[in-house]
Design an enzyme around this catalytic site. Sequence first.
Site, short mmCIF file in Angstrom:
data_model
loop_
_atom_site.label_atom_id
_atom_site.label_comp_id
_atom_site.label_asym_id
_atom_site.label_seq_id
_atom_site.Cartn_x
_atom_site.Cartn_y
_atom_site.Cartn_z
N ARG A 75 13.69 2.97 2.92
CA ARG A 75 12.43 3.47 3.44
C ARG A 75 12.56 3.93 4.89
NH1 ARG A 75 8.47 1.20 -0.23
NH2 ARG A 75 6.50 0.93 0.80
N ARG A 124 -4.51 -4.39 -5.55
CA ARG A 124 -3.61 -4.84 -4.49
C ARG A 124 -4.35 -4.88 -3.16
NH1 ARG A 124 1.99 -1.50 -4.99
NH2 ARG A 124 1.68 -1.37 -2.73
N ARG A 162 -0.64 3.37 5.44
CA ARG A 162 0.61 3.49 4.66
C ARG A 162 1.05 4.95 4.56
NH1 ARG A 162 -1.22 0.96 -0.53
NH2 ARG A 162 0.85 1.45 -1.35
#
Length: 214
Positions: free
Chosen positions: A86, A158, A169
């Site tokens: 990532r 979530r 995000r």
Amino acid sequence: MIFLGPPGAGKGTQAVKLASKYGIAHISTGDMLRYHVKNGTDLGEKAKAYMDSGRLVPDDLIIEMVKERLEEEDAKRGFILDGFPRTVNQAEALEVLLKSKDITLDAVVLFDVDEETLVRRLSGRRICPNCNAIYNVHNSDYPEDGRCKRCGNGLIQRDDDRPEVVRRRLKVYEEETAPLLDYYRNKGSLISVDASSESDAVLYAIVSLYGGKD
Ligand code: AP5
Ligand code: ZN
């Protein structure tokens, strides 16, 4: 294989299908971290605040976790890395690790999806906390009773799918993960799929691009 792409692009959904199609391991760093958080391990306690706020967990923790996972028996037949690497730092560490094991990557698949679709998918996502199955209230196969079709557990949203965390995000993806596209493009291993179409069409696109290795 590596699956790269923004949150909500469908990496987990396709990784489950492909891993079972080819009999290889599905290694999702997000699922692994959620397992640690749920079980209150040391790693889970360290990771929780980062995950809840939509930031990346520090590289050294993630790299160590993946290193151990790749030692497991099921990873020896091949694997899909979903959500890892990532950062460029993680990609470099992975390269060293794979070289030491004499493993070459078959493909780095970029899931290409517009932001409006991502936000819609993330807001409708529900997961099974027991077996990690992924569902979406906007999709026709969503179970009417809100229970997992595989194990019967109640489905949940979530914590990091709340709108303010989703925004963070997406931003973190642009800043920290998008530079990896050039990293893999320069190595000639990046293949891009249109991941905005329906799920079976995306699967078909990946399998075809990957070389139709049935
Ligand atoms: P992680 O769990 O990896 O989250 P993510 O990368 O943000 O990806 P998502 O799980 O949100 O999306 P996805 O692409 O898998 O989409 P899905 O298939 O579920 O990471 C969570 C957190 O952990 C991070 O924020 C970070 O803190 C930490 N972390 C994890 N890895 C890390 C790392 N390497 N380094 C540092 N920190 C790390 O699909 C989304 C929804 O859309 C679902 O509801 C699904 O049913 C639906 N859907 C999927 N495909 C389709 C389709 N074709 N048509 C219609 N609906 C679809
Ligand atoms: Zn389940």
